[in-house]
Design a protein around this motif. Structure first.
Motif, PDB file in Angstrom:
ATOM      1  N   GLY A  21       0.815  -1.203   0.000  1.00 17.50           N
ATOM      2  CA  GLY A  21       0.000   0.000   0.000  1.00 17.50           C
ATOM      3  C   GLY A  21       0.851   1.256   0.000  1.00 17.50           C
ATOM      4  N   SER A  22       0.259   2.348  -0.487  1.00 18.03           N
ATOM      5  CA  SER A  22       0.974   3.627  -0.538  1.00 18.03           C
ATOM      6  C   SER A  22      -0.013   4.784  -0.592  1.00 18.03           C
ATOM      7  CB  SER A  22       1.876   3.664  -1.786  1.00 18.03           C
ATOM      8  OG  SER A  22       2.542   4.907  -1.902  1.00 18.03           O
ATOM      9  N   TYR A  23       0.399   5.931  -0.056  1.00 16.84           N
ATOM     10  CA  TYR A  23      -0.358   7.160  -0.283  1.00 16.84           C
ATOM     11  C   TYR A  23       0.610   8.335  -0.308  1.00 16.84           C
ATOM     12  CZ  TYR A  23      -0.121   8.667   4.686  1.00 16.84           C
ATOM     13  OH  TYR A  23       0.300   9.075   5.922  1.00 16.84           O
ATOM     14  N   LYS A  24       0.205   9.383  -0.994  1.00 15.71           N
ATOM     15  CA  LYS A  24       1.025  10.582  -1.096  1.00 15.71           C
ATOM     16  C   LYS A  24       0.145  11.801  -0.872  1.00 15.71           C
ATOM     17  CE  LYS A  24       4.217   8.333  -4.304  1.00 15.71           C
ATOM     18  NZ  LYS A  24       5.059   8.425  -5.519  1.00 15.71           N
ATOM     19  N   THR A  25       0.704  12.790  -0.200  1.00 12.43           N
ATOM     20  CA  THR A  25       0.032  14.073  -0.016  1.00 12.43           C
ATOM     21  C   THR A  25       0.942  15.168  -0.554  1.00 12.43           C
ATOM     22  OG1 THR A  25       0.966  14.481   2.176  1.00 12.43           O
ATOM     23  CG2 THR A  25      -1.076  13.183   2.078  1.00 12.43           C
ATOM     24  N   LYS A  26       0.527  16.412  -0.383  1.00 10.14           N
ATOM     25  CA  LYS A  26       1.359  17.528  -0.839  1.00 10.14           C
ATOM     26  C   LYS A  26       2.705  17.549  -0.116  1.00 10.14           C
ATOM     27  CE  LYS A  26      -2.720  20.530  -1.541  1.00 10.14           C
ATOM     28  NZ  LYS A  26      -3.734  19.854  -0.686  1.00 10.14           N
ATOM     29  N   ASN A  27       2.742  17.004   1.099  1.00  7.37           N
ATOM     30  CA  ASN A  27       3.932  17.148   1.949  1.00  7.37           C
ATOM     31  C   ASN A  27       4.722  15.869   2.176  1.00  7.37           C
ATOM     32  OD1 ASN A  27       3.189  19.900   2.461  1.00  7.37           O
ATOM     33  ND2 ASN A  27       1.670  19.139   3.926  1.00  7.37           N
ATOM     34  N   LYS A  28       4.168  14.726   1.810  1.00  2.40           N
ATOM     35  CA  LYS A  28       4.882  13.489   2.120  1.00  2.40           C
ATOM     36  C   LYS A  28       4.527  12.367   1.162  1.00  2.40           C
ATOM     37  CE  LYS A  28       3.476  12.480   6.328  1.00  2.40           C
ATOM     38  NZ  LYS A  28       3.039  11.741   7.548  1.00  2.40           N
ATOM     39  N   GLU A  29       5.390  11.376   1.152  1.00  4.24           N
ATOM     40  CA  GLU A  29       5.169  10.137   0.413  1.00  4.24           C
ATOM     41  C   GLU A  29       5.351   8.984   1.375  1.00  4.24           C
ATOM     42  OE1 GLU A  29       7.670   7.423  -2.790  1.00  4.24           O
ATOM     43  OE2 GLU A  29       7.633   9.616  -3.061  1.00  4.24           O
ATOM     44  N   VAL A  30       4.361   8.086   1.444  1.00  2.00           N
ATOM     45  CA  VAL A  30       4.415   6.953   2.358  1.00  2.00           C
ATOM     46  C   VAL A  30       4.201   5.667   1.570  1.00  2.00           C
ATOM     47  CG1 VAL A  30       3.381   5.852   4.374  1.00  2.00           C
ATOM     48  CG2 VAL A  30       3.515   8.345   4.263  1.00  2.00           C
ATOM     49  N   VAL A  31       5.137   4.730   1.707  1.00  2.00           N
ATOM     50  CA  VAL A  31       4.972   3.388   1.156  1.00  2.00           C
ATOM     51  C   VAL A  31       5.026   2.427   2.332  1.00  2.00           C
ATOM     52  CG1 VAL A  31       5.790   1.688  -0.497  1.00  2.00           C
ATOM     53  CG2 VAL A  31       6.128   4.121  -0.971  1.00  2.00           C
ATOM     54  N   PHE A  32       3.998   1.614   2.483  1.00  2.00           N
ATOM     55  CA  PHE A  32       3.863   0.764   3.661  1.00  2.00           C
ATOM     56  C   PHE A  32       4.722  -0.501   3.557  1.00  2.00           C
ATOM     57  CE2 PHE A  32      -0.589   2.654   3.466  1.00  2.00           C
ATOM     58  CZ  PHE A  32      -0.327   3.613   4.430  1.00  2.00           C
ATOM     59  N   PRO A  33       4.930  -1.175   4.687  1.00  2.00           N
ATOM     60  CA  PRO A  33       5.531  -2.502   4.646  1.00  2.00           C
ATOM     61  C   PRO A  33       4.667  -3.453   3.816  1.00  2.00           C
ATOM     62  CG  PRO A  33       5.447  -1.663   6.897  1.00  2.00           C
ATOM     63  CD  PRO A  33       4.633  -0.733   6.062  1.00  2.00           C
ATOM     64  N   LEU A  34       5.277  -4.465   3.231  1.00  2.00           N
ATOM     65  CA  LEU A  34       4.553  -5.415   2.403  1.00  2.00           C
ATOM     66  C   LEU A  34       3.851  -6.467   3.260  1.00  2.00           C
ATOM     67  CD1 LEU A  34       6.532  -4.090   0.359  1.00  2.00           C
ATOM     68  CD2 LEU A  34       6.712  -6.341  -0.738  1.00  2.00           C
ATOM     69  N   THR A  35       2.735  -6.973   2.734  1.00  2.00           N
ATOM     70  CA  THR A  35       2.054  -8.118   3.332  1.00  2.00           C
ATOM     71  C   THR A  35       2.212  -9.320   2.415  1.00  2.00           C
ATOM     72  OG1 THR A  35       0.404  -6.718   4.408  1.00  2.00           O
ATOM     73  CG2 THR A  35      -0.165  -9.038   4.126  1.00  2.00           C
ATOM     74  N   SER A  83      -8.182  -5.645   7.011  1.00  2.00           N
ATOM     75  CA  SER A  83      -7.708  -5.565   5.625  1.00  2.00           C
ATOM     76  C   SER A  83      -6.208  -5.277   5.572  1.00  2.00           C
ATOM     77  CB  SER A  83      -8.462  -4.472   4.860  1.00  2.00           C
ATOM     78  OG  SER A  83      -9.813  -4.831   4.661  1.00  2.00           O
ATOM     79  N   PHE A  84      -5.634  -5.453   4.385  1.00  2.00           N
ATOM     80  CA  PHE A  84      -4.193  -5.277   4.218  1.00  2.00           C
ATOM     81  C   PHE A  84      -3.718  -3.888   4.636  1.00  2.00           C
ATOM     82  CE2 PHE A  84      -4.688  -8.529   0.674  1.00  2.00           C
ATOM     83  CZ  PHE A  84      -4.177  -9.563   1.427  1.00  2.00           C
ATOM     84  N   VAL A  85      -4.393  -2.845   4.153  1.00  2.00           N
ATOM     85  CA  VAL A  85      -3.900  -1.483   4.398  1.00  2.00           C
ATOM     86  C   VAL A  85      -3.862  -1.161   5.892  1.00  2.00           C
ATOM     87  CG1 VAL A  85      -4.407   0.974   4.083  1.00  2.00           C
ATOM     88  CG2 VAL A  85      -4.380  -0.558   2.104  1.00  2.00           C
ATOM     89  N   PRO A  86      -4.931  -1.380   6.662  1.00  2.00           N
ATOM     90  CA  PRO A  86      -4.814  -1.134   8.105  1.00  2.00           C
ATOM     91  C   PRO A  86      -3.707  -1.958   8.767  1.00  2.00           C
ATOM     92  CG  PRO A  86      -7.116  -1.257   7.484  1.00  2.00           C
ATOM     93  CD  PRO A  86      -6.329  -1.672   6.282  1.00  2.00           C
ATOM     94  N   GLN A  87      -3.507  -3.199   8.314  1.00  2.00           N
ATOM     95  CA  GLN A  87      -2.402  -4.002   8.831  1.00  2.00           C
ATOM     96  C   GLN A  87      -1.062  -3.329   8.559  1.00  2.00           C
ATOM     97  OE1 GLN A  87      -2.193  -8.265   7.941  1.00  2.00           O
ATOM     98  NE2 GLN A  87      -4.349  -8.212   7.343  1.00  2.00           N
ATOM     99  N   GLN A  88      -0.911  -2.842   7.325  1.00  2.00           N
ATOM    100  CA  GLN A  88       0.357  -2.231   6.913  1.00  2.00           C
ATOM    101  C   GLN A  88       0.580  -0.898   7.614  1.00  2.00           C
ATOM    102  OE1 GLN A  88       0.298  -2.187   2.608  1.00  2.00           O
ATOM    103  NE2 GLN A  88       0.164  -4.412   2.485  1.00  2.00           N
ATOM    104  N   VAL A  89      -0.486  -0.138   7.825  1.00  2.00           N
ATOM    105  CA  VAL A  89      -0.387   1.121   8.572  1.00  2.00           C
ATOM    106  C   VAL A  89       0.139   0.840   9.978  1.00  2.00           C
ATOM    107  CG1 VAL A  89      -1.725   2.981   9.624  1.00  2.00           C
ATOM    108  CG2 VAL A  89      -2.137   2.358   7.241  1.00  2.00           C
ATOM    109  N   ALA A  90      -0.415  -0.182  10.625  1.00  2.00           N
ATOM    110  CA  ALA A  90       0.023  -0.530  11.972  1.00  2.00           C
ATOM    111  C   ALA A  90       1.470  -0.999  11.982  1.00  2.00           C
ATOM    112  CB  ALA A  90      -0.892  -1.618  12.542  1.00  2.00           C
ATOM    113  N   ALA A  91       1.846  -1.811  10.979  1.00  2.00           N
ATOM    114  CA  ALA A  91       3.218  -2.316  10.900  1.00  2.00           C
ATOM    115  C   ALA A  91       4.217  -1.189  10.673  1.00  2.00           C
ATOM    116  CB  ALA A  91       3.335  -3.357   9.792  1.00  2.00           C
ATOM    117  N   ALA A  92       3.762  -0.114  10.032  1.00  2.00           N
ATOM    118  CA  ALA A  92       4.624   1.043   9.788  1.00  2.00           C
ATOM    119  C   ALA A  92       4.723   1.948  11.015  1.00  2.00           C
ATOM    120  CB  ALA A  92       4.100   1.845   8.599  1.00  2.00           C
ATOM    121  N   GLY A  93       3.994   1.606  12.087  1.00  2.00           N
ATOM    122  CA  GLY A  93       4.014   2.432  13.296  1.00  2.00           C
ATOM    123  C   GLY A  93       3.176   3.684  13.180  1.00  2.00           C
ATOM    124  N   LEU A  94       2.212   3.671  12.254  1.00  2.00           N
ATOM    125  CA  LEU A  94       1.348   4.827  12.026  1.00  2.00           C
ATOM    126  C   LEU A  94      -0.028   4.580  12.628  1.00  2.00           C
ATOM    127  CD1 LEU A  94       2.279   5.505   8.279  1.00  2.00           C
ATOM    128  CD2 LEU A  94       3.201   6.649  10.301  1.00  2.00           C
TER     129      LEU A  94
END
Length: 324
Positions: free
Chosen positions: A207-221, A299-310
């Motif tokens: 998973g990944s998301y980008k905003t005006k100020n940052k780029e985030v790529v999550f850990p893989l599942t 779901s994968f994305v919430p899992q990956q968000v948690a694994a990223a410490g977010l």
């Protein structure tokens, strides 16, 4: 003053049942102290909003509703789209919101239309060096020969709705005797079909998301299932093992994260996306790009968000506030 956020769910395909699960997840994640959060259901029978347990019709002219108990008109400030399939994943709803100037969470109309069409998207990305499975495209007017398909792709192969999700009407075909029935099954879901060669290997998703100020790529599942493939039962009935972070090398992890970020930019994505891959040997094969990924509690994305410490609530707040 709190912004009015509509979680838009439902849709016109079999995946409406999955959309309902994602809506419940997003509702639980959103910051209720910061936003007024409403559930807006879009189905062929009409558009409705759940407000304080009561159901009211939505005015499509300005994306609002009249609250008869409070005697006020409530206009939505933002749409968090979690429709899997048409009209929320294929660009139709995005075009509508663009026309009435309502910001939303997902990719725009063109990016959504591109990524929804698996065959076109994968062949588009292949031009930029992304490795994909060999595939064929059929629509309902296509004259096809099962023998020619078998000779081209070999067995096993996957038959999927081309402009639908992969949870329904997807078949892993192991012999020519199964092929025609699998094609007709997919045609019941959408008007076109993609047939892909089978790639054996380790399945991962990023998973990944980008905003005006940052780029985030999550850990893989890593996705491990005893089923023939990652079907509805594997996704939503627990017949799968999901391992985050994936048990692959750091080098391959970084390669797929970089590739996911590149794909994000190539398709013109916005909000959260998820890219699915099969790793065969030393090569990651892109399966598909999902621009409205599942957002249930597991779901994968919430899992990956948690694994990223977010924090998932903060991530969704960033995505909303990025549009203002």
């Amino acid at each position: 003053m709190k912004r009015n956020i509509a979680i838009v769910w439902g849709g016109y395909s079999s995946e409406a049942v999955i959309s309902a699960k994602s809506m419940a997840g997003i509702y639980s994640f959103l910051d209720k102290e910061r936003y007024n959060v409403y559930k807006v259901k879009i189905v062929k029978e009409g558009w409705t909003v759940d407000a304080d347990g009561q159901i009211y019709p939505v005015d499509k002219n300005d994306f609002s509703f009249m609250h008869p108990i409070l005697s006020v008109k409530v206009k939505f400030d933002f749409a968090y789209i979690t429709i899997h399939g048409t009209p929320g994943e294929d660009g139709r709803l995005q075009g509508f919101f663009d026309m009435i100037d309502i910001p939303y969470s997902t990719c725009g109309m063109m990016a959504s239309a591109l990524t929804m069409n698996k065959f076109i998207c994968n062949n588009f990305l292949k031009n930029f060096g992304v490795t994909v499975a060999d595939s064929l495209y059929l629509n309902k007017d296509t004259k096809y020969s099962t023998k020619e398909i078998a000779d081209r792709l070999g067995f096993p192969m996957f038959v999927k709705p081309n402009t639908g999700g992969s949870s329904f009407a997807t078949t892993k075909v192991k012999s020519i005797e199964q092929l025609e029935e699998a094609i007709e099954t997919s045609f019941k879901e959408t008007s076109d079909v993609i047939i892909e060669s089978y790639i054996g290997g380790t399945e991962v998703t990023c998973g990944s998301y980008k905003t005006k100020n940052k780029e985030v790529v999550f850990p893989l599942t890593e996705v491990v299932t005893s089923n023939d493939f990652f079907d509805y039962k594997a996704k939503y009935e627990g017949e799968v093992e999901e391992i985050t972070p994936a048990r692959i090398s750091e080098e391959m992890t970084q390669r797929i994260q970089s590739l996911t970020s590149k794909i994000y930019d190539l398709v013109g994505a916005k909000g959260i996306i998820r890219a699915d891959f099969i790793i065969k040997g030393k090569t990651p094969y892109l399966l598909e790009v999902n621009t409205t990924p599942g957002m249930t509690q597991t779901s994968f994305v919430p899992q990956q968000v948690a694994a990223a410490g977010l924090n998932i609530t903060e991530v969704l707040t960033e995505i909303i506030e990025n549009e203002f």
